[in-house]
Design a protein around this motif. Structure first.
Motif, PDB file in Angstrom:
ATOM      1  N   ALA A 137      19.201   2.704 -19.026  1.00 16.79           N
ATOM      2  CA  ALA A 137      19.980   2.796 -17.789  1.00 16.79           C
ATOM      3  C   ALA A 137      21.488   2.732 -18.018  1.00 16.79           C
ATOM      4  O   ALA A 137      22.266   3.237 -17.211  1.00 16.79           O
ATOM      5  CB  ALA A 137      19.558   1.690 -16.819  1.00 16.79           C
ATOM      6  N   PRO A 171      27.239   3.298 -16.970  1.00 17.95           N
ATOM      7  CA  PRO A 171      25.980   3.901 -16.507  1.00 17.95           C
ATOM      8  C   PRO A 171      25.568   5.108 -17.334  1.00 17.95           C
ATOM      9  O   PRO A 171      26.404   5.813 -17.893  1.00 17.95           O
ATOM     10  CB  PRO A 171      26.290   4.298 -15.056  1.00 17.95           C
ATOM     11  CG  PRO A 171      27.781   4.464 -15.009  1.00 17.95           C
ATOM     12  CD  PRO A 171      28.325   3.444 -15.970  1.00 17.95           C
ATOM     13  N   ASN A 172      24.259   5.333 -17.360  1.00 19.31           N
ATOM     14  CA  ASN A 172      23.683   6.449 -18.105  1.00 19.31           C
ATOM     15  C   ASN A 172      22.696   7.154 -17.173  1.00 19.31           C
ATOM     16  O   ASN A 172      21.488   6.900 -17.230  1.00 19.31           O
ATOM     17  CB  ASN A 172      22.956   5.926 -19.355  1.00 19.31           C
ATOM     18  CG  ASN A 172      22.447   7.046 -20.235  1.00 19.31           C
ATOM     19  OD1 ASN A 172      23.033   8.121 -20.299  1.00 19.31           O
ATOM     20  ND2 ASN A 172      21.348   6.794 -20.942  1.00 19.31           N
ATOM     21  N   PRO A 173      23.173   8.034 -16.294  1.00 16.61           N
ATOM     22  CA  PRO A 173      22.318   8.606 -15.244  1.00 16.61           C
ATOM     23  C   PRO A 173      21.416   9.747 -15.713  1.00 16.61           C
ATOM     24  O   PRO A 173      21.289  10.766 -15.051  1.00 16.61           O
ATOM     25  CB  PRO A 173      23.340   9.082 -14.209  1.00 16.61           C
ATOM     26  CG  PRO A 173      24.556   9.417 -15.004  1.00 16.61           C
ATOM     27  CD  PRO A 173      24.579   8.450 -16.158  1.00 16.61           C
ATOM     28  N   PRO A 177      16.921   5.199 -12.150  1.00 10.91           N
ATOM     29  CA  PRO A 177      17.594   5.268 -10.844  1.00 10.91           C
ATOM     30  C   PRO A 177      18.807   4.342 -10.776  1.00 10.91           C
ATOM     31  O   PRO A 177      18.899   3.355 -11.509  1.00 10.91           O
ATOM     32  CB  PRO A 177      16.499   4.799  -9.872  1.00 10.91           C
ATOM     33  CG  PRO A 177      15.214   4.933 -10.611  1.00 10.91           C
ATOM     34  CD  PRO A 177      15.546   4.721 -12.061  1.00 10.91           C
ATOM     35  N   ARG A 178      19.700   4.685  -9.862  1.00  9.99           N
ATOM     36  CA  ARG A 178      20.911   3.884  -9.667  1.00  9.99           C
ATOM     37  C   ARG A 178      20.573   2.422  -9.399  1.00  9.99           C
ATOM     38  O   ARG A 178      21.232   1.509  -9.922  1.00  9.99           O
ATOM     39  CB  ARG A 178      21.708   4.470  -8.492  1.00  9.99           C
ATOM     40  CG  ARG A 178      22.941   3.662  -8.103  1.00  9.99           C
ATOM     41  CD  ARG A 178      23.714   4.353  -7.002  1.00  9.99           C
ATOM     42  NE  ARG A 178      24.935   3.642  -6.660  1.00  9.99           N
ATOM     43  CZ  ARG A 178      25.930   4.158  -5.925  1.00  9.99           C
ATOM     44  NH1 ARG A 178      25.822   5.407  -5.466  1.00  9.99           N
ATOM     45  NH2 ARG A 178      27.013   3.453  -5.673  1.00  9.99           N
ATOM     46  N   ALA A 179      19.536   2.165  -8.613  1.00 13.93           N
ATOM     47  CA  ALA A 179      19.178   0.793  -8.258  1.00 13.93           C
ATOM     48  C   ALA A 179      18.805  -0.016  -9.495  1.00 13.93           C
ATOM     49  O   ALA A 179      19.085  -1.220  -9.564  1.00 13.93           O
ATOM     50  CB  ALA A 179      18.037   0.783  -7.250  1.00 13.93           C
ATOM     51  N   TYR A 181      19.997   0.456 -12.591  1.00 14.86           N
ATOM     52  CA  TYR A 181      21.255   0.153 -13.283  1.00 14.86           C
ATOM     53  C   TYR A 181      21.990  -0.986 -12.594  1.00 14.86           C
ATOM     54  O   TYR A 181      22.438  -1.947 -13.245  1.00 14.86           O
ATOM     55  CB  TYR A 181      22.142   1.400 -13.322  1.00 14.86           C
ATOM     56  CG  TYR A 181      23.552   1.134 -13.808  1.00 14.86           C
ATOM     57  CD1 TYR A 181      23.807   0.928 -15.159  1.00 14.86           C
ATOM     58  CD2 TYR A 181      24.622   1.089 -12.915  1.00 14.86           C
ATOM     59  CE1 TYR A 181      25.105   0.682 -15.616  1.00 14.86           C
ATOM     60  CE2 TYR A 181      25.913   0.847 -13.363  1.00 14.86           C
ATOM     61  CZ  TYR A 181      26.152   0.642 -14.706  1.00 14.86           C
ATOM     62  OH  TYR A 181      27.429   0.395 -15.143  1.00 14.86           O
ATOM     63  N   GLU A 182      22.117  -0.913 -11.289  1.00 18.53           N
ATOM     64  CA  GLU A 182      22.906  -1.915 -10.568  1.00 18.53           C
ATOM     65  C   GLU A 182      22.232  -3.280 -10.594  1.00 18.53           C
ATOM     66  O   GLU A 182      22.914  -4.314 -10.698  1.00 18.53           O
ATOM     67  CB  GLU A 182      23.162  -1.439  -9.144  1.00 18.53           C
ATOM     68  CG  GLU A 182      24.103  -0.226  -9.115  1.00 18.53           C
ATOM     69  CD  GLU A 182      24.392   0.305  -7.722  1.00 18.53           C
ATOM     70  OE1 GLU A 182      23.621  -0.036  -6.780  1.00 18.53           O
ATOM     71  OE2 GLU A 182      25.373   1.066  -7.570  1.00 18.53           O
ATOM     72  N   PRO A 199      31.118   1.630 -12.323  1.00 21.11           N
ATOM     73  CA  PRO A 199      30.250   2.048 -11.215  1.00 21.11           C
ATOM     74  C   PRO A 199      29.425   3.274 -11.540  1.00 21.11           C
ATOM     75  O   PRO A 199      29.790   4.087 -12.388  1.00 21.11           O
ATOM     76  CB  PRO A 199      31.254   2.351 -10.087  1.00 21.11           C
ATOM     77  CG  PRO A 199      32.504   2.738 -10.794  1.00 21.11           C
ATOM     78  CD  PRO A 199      32.549   1.898 -12.036  1.00 21.11           C
ATOM     79  N   TRP A 200      28.314   3.356 -10.856  1.00 19.17           N
ATOM     80  CA  TRP A 200      27.451   4.543 -10.955  1.00 19.17           C
ATOM     81  C   TRP A 200      28.211   5.755 -10.425  1.00 19.17           C
ATOM     82  O   TRP A 200      28.884   5.682  -9.397  1.00 19.17           O
ATOM     83  CB  TRP A 200      26.197   4.327 -10.116  1.00 19.17           C
ATOM     84  CG  TRP A 200      25.132   5.370 -10.297  1.00 19.17           C
ATOM     85  CD1 TRP A 200      24.940   6.479  -9.545  1.00 19.17           C
ATOM     86  CD2 TRP A 200      24.090   5.377 -11.279  1.00 19.17           C
ATOM     87  NE1 TRP A 200      23.861   7.192  -9.990  1.00 19.17           N
ATOM     88  CE2 TRP A 200      23.318   6.543 -11.070  1.00 19.17           C
ATOM     89  CE3 TRP A 200      23.741   4.528 -12.324  1.00 19.17           C
ATOM     90  CZ2 TRP A 200      22.217   6.861 -11.856  1.00 19.17           C
ATOM     91  CZ3 TRP A 200      22.649   4.846 -13.115  1.00 19.17           C
ATOM     92  CH2 TRP A 200      21.901   6.004 -12.858  1.00 19.17           C
ATOM     93  N   GLU A 202      29.302   8.776  -8.353  1.00 20.56           N
ATOM     94  CA  GLU A 202      28.894   9.194  -7.012  1.00 20.56           C
ATOM     95  C   GLU A 202      28.332  10.614  -6.989  1.00 20.56           C
ATOM     96  O   GLU A 202      27.556  10.956  -6.108  1.00 20.56           O
ATOM     97  CB  GLU A 202      30.094   9.098  -6.055  1.00 20.56           C
ATOM     98  CG  GLU A 202      30.535   7.664  -5.796  1.00 20.56           C
ATOM     99  CD  GLU A 202      29.461   6.806  -5.162  1.00 20.56           C
ATOM    100  OE1 GLU A 202      28.605   7.369  -4.436  1.00 20.56           O
ATOM    101  OE2 GLU A 202      29.436   5.599  -5.398  1.00 20.56           O
TER     102      GLU A 202
END
Length: 204
Positions: A137, A171-173, A177-179, A181-182, A199-200, A202
């Motif tokens: 993530a 982050p590594n998208p 999912p973003r959730a 990572y956060e 931050p992830w 946008e």
């Protein structure tokens, strides 16, 4: 926060600094040595046990502080059954059982079989353990280490080691999912307040 000077070393010197930092964690050294005895294809000790040991050393904390488990990846596509993986896990339990820590051994060739049920999105089959590490993530997590018979260490770090020593969570998208990572970043920040969490993106 003052940037740790190891974050700006040339890559070859960072690899040596990584080994020095990880060597402060006696449990990690034992896991590395014993994991090699399992003779599994594509084996790496990876994830939190690696980068969190570095965070502890950079922060001046005990090397094992806050590490909840030790992850061992391997990749064996010849038998994708749960029974085959479970046999390896049982064998690993005998190898690591007296260490007093959780050692999670997983066949990364099987991840696509259960990932969607757990995280809600499909996962392509990983081609190798390195491919699996690439999909963590956060890029900061993408570090794997194994001990070779020669005594040398093989280090896989596709994004380098600057962020690991610099205590930057990036982050590594690619997959997670973003959730995810956060949630991980929030938990890590409570344990290591010096972290700088980016931050992830946008745009995706």
């Amino acid at each position: 926060m003052t940037l740790d000077p190891r974050a700006q070393l040339p890559l070859d010197e960072q690899a040596a600094a990584l080994r020095a930092a990880l060597s402060e964690n006696a449990t990690l050294l034992a896991v590395l040595e014993r994991a090699a005895s399992l003779e599994l294809s594509g084996l790496y000790v990876t994830a939190g046990a690696v980068f969190q040991t570095v965070w502890n050393v950079v922060s001046g904390r005990p090397a094992e502080a806050g590490i909840k488990d030790y992850d061992v990846f391997y990749h064996d596509g010849t038998d994708l059954s749960w029974d085959a993986e479970d046999e390896v896990i049982r064998r690993a339990g005998e190898v690591f059982g007296d260490l007093g820590v959780a050692v999670e051994v997983r066949n990364e060739a099987r991840v696509h079989l259960w990932y969607e049920a757990r995280f809600g999105i499909p996962c392509p089959p990983f081609r190798s353990s390195e491919d699996a590490i690439d999909h963590f993530a956060a890029t900061t997590c993408c570090v794997g280490v194994r001990a070779e018979r020669s005594g040398a260490w093989r280090v896989y770090a596709p994004h380098g080691l600057g962020d690991v020593f610099g205590m930057v969570v990036r982050p590594n998208p690619l997959l997670a999912p973003r959730a995810v990572y956060e949630a991980k970043a929030e938990r890590w920040s409570r344990e290591w307040p010096r972290l700088r969490v980016l931050p992830w993106p946008e745009h995706g």
